[in-house]
Design a protein around this motif. Structure first.
Motif, PDB file in Angstrom:
ATOM      1  N   LEU A   1      -2.778  -6.813 -39.155  1.00  0.00           N
ATOM      2  CA  LEU A   1      -3.220  -7.154 -40.512  1.00  0.00           C
ATOM      3  C   LEU A   1      -4.015  -8.455 -40.561  1.00  0.00           C
ATOM      4  O   LEU A   1      -4.995  -8.559 -41.297  1.00  0.00           O
ATOM      5  N   MET A   2      -3.589  -9.451 -39.806  1.00  0.00           N
ATOM      6  CA  MET A   2      -4.325 -10.721 -39.805  1.00  0.00           C
ATOM      7  C   MET A   2      -5.701 -10.543 -39.170  1.00  0.00           C
ATOM      8  O   MET A   2      -6.682 -11.122 -39.642  1.00  0.00           O
ATOM      9  N   LYS A   3      -5.769  -9.735 -38.133  1.00  0.00           N
ATOM     10  CA  LYS A   3      -7.059  -9.473 -37.492  1.00  0.00           C
ATOM     11  C   LYS A   3      -7.998  -8.767 -38.467  1.00  0.00           C
ATOM     12  O   LYS A   3      -9.172  -9.111 -38.579  1.00  0.00           O
ATOM     13  N   MET A   4      -7.455  -7.779 -39.184  1.00  0.00           N
ATOM     14  CA  MET A   4      -8.258  -7.063 -40.161  1.00  0.00           C
ATOM     15  C   MET A   4      -8.753  -8.017 -41.244  1.00  0.00           C
ATOM     16  O   MET A   4      -9.923  -8.009 -41.608  1.00  0.00           O
ATOM     17  N   GLY A   5      -7.855  -8.854 -41.774  1.00  0.00           N
ATOM     18  CA  GLY A   5      -8.247  -9.819 -42.795  1.00  0.00           C
ATOM     19  C   GLY A   5      -9.295 -10.792 -42.279  1.00  0.00           C
ATOM     20  O   GLY A   5     -10.256 -11.115 -42.986  1.00  0.00           O
ATOM     21  N   THR A   6      -9.129 -11.237 -41.048  1.00  0.00           N
ATOM     22  CA  THR A   6     -10.097 -12.150 -40.436  1.00  0.00           C
ATOM     23  C   THR A   6     -11.462 -11.489 -40.339  1.00  0.00           C
ATOM     24  O   THR A   6     -12.484 -12.092 -40.667  1.00  0.00           O
ATOM     25  N   GLU A   7     -11.494 -10.239 -39.897  1.00  0.00           N
ATOM     26  CA  GLU A   7     -12.764  -9.523 -39.767  1.00  0.00           C
ATOM     27  C   GLU A   7     -13.450  -9.347 -41.121  1.00  0.00           C
ATOM     28  O   GLU A   7     -14.669  -9.507 -41.233  1.00  0.00           O
ATOM     29  N   LEU A   8     -12.672  -9.021 -42.150  1.00  0.00           N
ATOM     30  CA  LEU A   8     -13.258  -8.845 -43.486  1.00  0.00           C
ATOM     31  C   LEU A   8     -13.817 -10.154 -44.030  1.00  0.00           C
ATOM     32  O   LEU A   8     -14.905 -10.177 -44.616  1.00  0.00           O
TER      33      LEU A   8
ATOM     34  N   ALA B   1     -14.758 -12.761 -42.186  1.00  0.00           N
ATOM     35  CA  ALA B   1     -15.889 -13.135 -41.331  1.00  0.00           C
ATOM     36  C   ALA B   1     -17.147 -12.386 -41.760  1.00  0.00           C
ATOM     37  O   ALA B   1     -18.245 -12.957 -41.781  1.00  0.00           O
ATOM     38  N   LYS B   2     -16.984 -11.139 -42.118  1.00  0.00           N
ATOM     39  CA  LYS B   2     -18.122 -10.341 -42.588  1.00  0.00           C
ATOM     40  C   LYS B   2     -18.732 -10.968 -43.844  1.00  0.00           C
ATOM     41  O   LYS B   2     -19.949 -11.073 -43.975  1.00  0.00           O
ATOM     42  N   GLN B   3     -17.881 -11.414 -44.749  1.00  0.00           N
ATOM     43  CA  GLN B   3     -18.349 -12.040 -45.983  1.00  0.00           C
ATOM     44  C   GLN B   3     -19.026 -13.382 -45.713  1.00  0.00           C
ATOM     45  O   GLN B   3     -20.012 -13.734 -46.346  1.00  0.00           O
ATOM     46  N   LEU B   4     -18.488 -14.141 -44.751  1.00  0.00           N
ATOM     47  CA  LEU B   4     -18.984 -15.491 -44.491  1.00  0.00           C
ATOM     48  C   LEU B   4     -20.212 -15.509 -43.590  1.00  0.00           C
ATOM     49  O   LEU B   4     -20.883 -16.531 -43.491  1.00  0.00           O
ATOM     50  N   GLY B   5     -20.487 -14.414 -42.915  1.00  0.00           N
ATOM     51  CA  GLY B   5     -21.696 -14.338 -42.106  1.00  0.00           C
ATOM     52  C   GLY B   5     -21.446 -14.529 -40.620  1.00  0.00           C
ATOM     53  O   GLY B   5     -20.345 -14.831 -40.177  1.00  0.00           O
ATOM     54  N   SER B   6     -22.501 -14.365 -39.865  1.00  0.00           N
ATOM     55  CA  SER B   6     -22.407 -14.331 -38.406  1.00  0.00           C
ATOM     56  C   SER B   6     -21.952 -15.650 -37.791  1.00  0.00           C
ATOM     57  O   SER B   6     -21.432 -15.669 -36.688  1.00  0.00           O
ATOM     58  N   GLY B   7     -22.135 -16.761 -38.465  1.00  0.00           N
ATOM     59  CA  GLY B   7     -21.739 -18.049 -37.908  1.00  0.00           C
ATOM     60  C   GLY B   7     -20.291 -18.420 -38.187  1.00  0.00           C
ATOM     61  O   GLY B   7     -19.853 -19.508 -37.841  1.00  0.00           O
ATOM     62  N   ALA B   8     -19.544 -17.509 -38.780  1.00  0.00           N
ATOM     63  CA  ALA B   8     -18.161 -17.810 -39.159  1.00  0.00           C
ATOM     64  C   ALA B   8     -17.279 -17.986 -37.924  1.00  0.00           C
ATOM     65  O   ALA B   8     -17.385 -17.244 -36.958  1.00  0.00           O
ATOM     66  N   ASN B   9     -16.418 -18.978 -37.974  1.00  0.00           N
ATOM     67  CA  ASN B   9     -15.481 -19.273 -36.899  1.00  0.00           C
ATOM     68  C   ASN B   9     -14.223 -18.438 -37.123  1.00  0.00           C
ATOM     69  O   ASN B   9     -13.423 -18.733 -38.012  1.00  0.00           O
ATOM     70  N   THR B  10     -14.035 -17.395 -36.315  1.00  0.00           N
ATOM     71  CA  THR B  10     -12.921 -16.481 -36.543  1.00  0.00           C
ATOM     72  C   THR B  10     -11.561 -17.152 -36.330  1.00  0.00           C
ATOM     73  O   THR B  10     -10.596 -16.793 -37.001  1.00  0.00           O
ATOM     74  N   ASP B  11     -11.478 -18.114 -35.417  1.00  0.00           N
ATOM     75  CA  ASP B  11     -10.206 -18.823 -35.231  1.00  0.00           C
ATOM     76  C   ASP B  11      -9.840 -19.604 -36.488  1.00  0.00           C
ATOM     77  O   ASP B  11      -8.687 -19.606 -36.911  1.00  0.00           O
ATOM     78  N   ALA B  12     -10.830 -20.254 -37.092  1.00  0.00           N
ATOM     79  CA  ALA B  12     -10.593 -21.015 -38.320  1.00  0.00           C
ATOM     80  C   ALA B  12     -10.219 -20.069 -39.460  1.00  0.00           C
ATOM     81  O   ALA B  12      -9.339 -20.384 -40.276  1.00  0.00           O
ATOM     82  N   ILE B  13     -10.852 -18.911 -39.516  1.00  0.00           N
ATOM     83  CA  ILE B  13     -10.540 -17.935 -40.558  1.00  0.00           C
ATOM     84  C   ILE B  13      -9.102 -17.446 -40.409  1.00  0.00           C
ATOM     85  O   ILE B  13      -8.356 -17.365 -41.385  1.00  0.00           O
ATOM     86  N   THR B  14      -8.698 -17.148 -39.184  1.00  0.00           N
ATOM     87  CA  THR B  14      -7.333 -16.687 -38.940  1.00  0.00           C
ATOM     88  C   THR B  14      -6.323 -17.749 -39.360  1.00  0.00           C
ATOM     89  O   THR B  14      -5.310 -17.438 -39.993  1.00  0.00           O
ATOM     90  N   ARG B  15      -6.588 -19.010 -39.014  1.00  0.00           N
ATOM     91  CA  ARG B  15      -5.683 -20.101 -39.410  1.00  0.00           C
ATOM     92  C   ARG B  15      -5.618 -20.228 -40.929  1.00  0.00           C
ATOM     93  O   ARG B  15      -4.534 -20.357 -41.510  1.00  0.00           O
ATOM     94  N   ALA B  16      -6.776 -20.202 -41.588  1.00  0.00           N
ATOM     95  CA  ALA B  16      -6.820 -20.354 -43.044  1.00  0.00           C
ATOM     96  C   ALA B  16      -6.125 -19.187 -43.738  1.00  0.00           C
ATOM     97  O   ALA B  16      -5.360 -19.380 -44.689  1.00  0.00           O
ATOM     98  N   LEU B  17      -6.368 -17.993 -43.256  1.00  0.00           N
ATOM     99  CA  LEU B  17      -5.734 -16.809 -43.838  1.00  0.00           C
ATOM    100  C   LEU B  17      -4.228 -16.846 -43.590  1.00  0.00           C
ATOM    101  O   LEU B  17      -3.438 -16.513 -44.476  1.00  0.00           O
TER     102      LEU B  17
END
Length: 133
Positions: free
Chosen positions: A3-10, A12-28
């Motif tokens: 679920l966290m991976k799915m949320g991170t991917e969604l 990241a898609k909204q934030l664009g190609s330069g999004a830091n997925t590790d930071a997104i996972t932590r924030a989520l």
């Protein structure tokens, strides 16, 4: 799917190609987990029910289509402070975070529920599936 991976991917898609997925996972994770680091979607659903957004939450929990939520409603459920903190951590604007959460939250809750109820542990999906084999 995790679920966290799915949320991170969604998000990241909204934030664009330069999004830091590790930071997104932590924030989520900071948004969706309890103090012990365990996924806590029940609190989110309970908050929605207390804000007259129960019908939206029920649609996410149920087996049918997910009702839409607005960015203003996401802000109301999550809280201004958490939205601002998440935007700051991800070095983006609050609107991008809200739009990402608007897409991610219904899918995360939908994928962690069955028959209208949240699973105690989203890993229970595998155990539930085994019962039908």
């Amino acid at each position: 799917m995790d679920l966290m991976k799915m949320g991170t991917e969604l998000l990241a898609k909204q934030l664009g190609s330069g999004a830091n997925t590790d930071a997104i996972t932590r924030a989520l994770g900071g948004l969706l987990t309890d103090n012990g680091g365990k996924l806590d979607l029940g609190s989110l659903v309970t908050a929605m029910q207390g804000m007259d957004l129960g019908s939206i939450a029920e649609s996410w929990l149920g087996d049918g289509d997910n009702a839409d939520i607005t960015t203003d409603q996401v802000r109301q459920v999550v809280g201004n402070d958490k939205v601002a903190a998440m935007a700051s951590e991800l070095e983006t604007d609050e609107d991008s975070v809200l739009n990402g959460l608007k897409d991610a939250l219904p899918q995360i809750i939908d994928n962690s529920s069955v028959g209208g109820s949240l699973l105690d542990n989203p890993g229970d999906l595998l155990n539930l599936a085994r019962k039908f084999l």
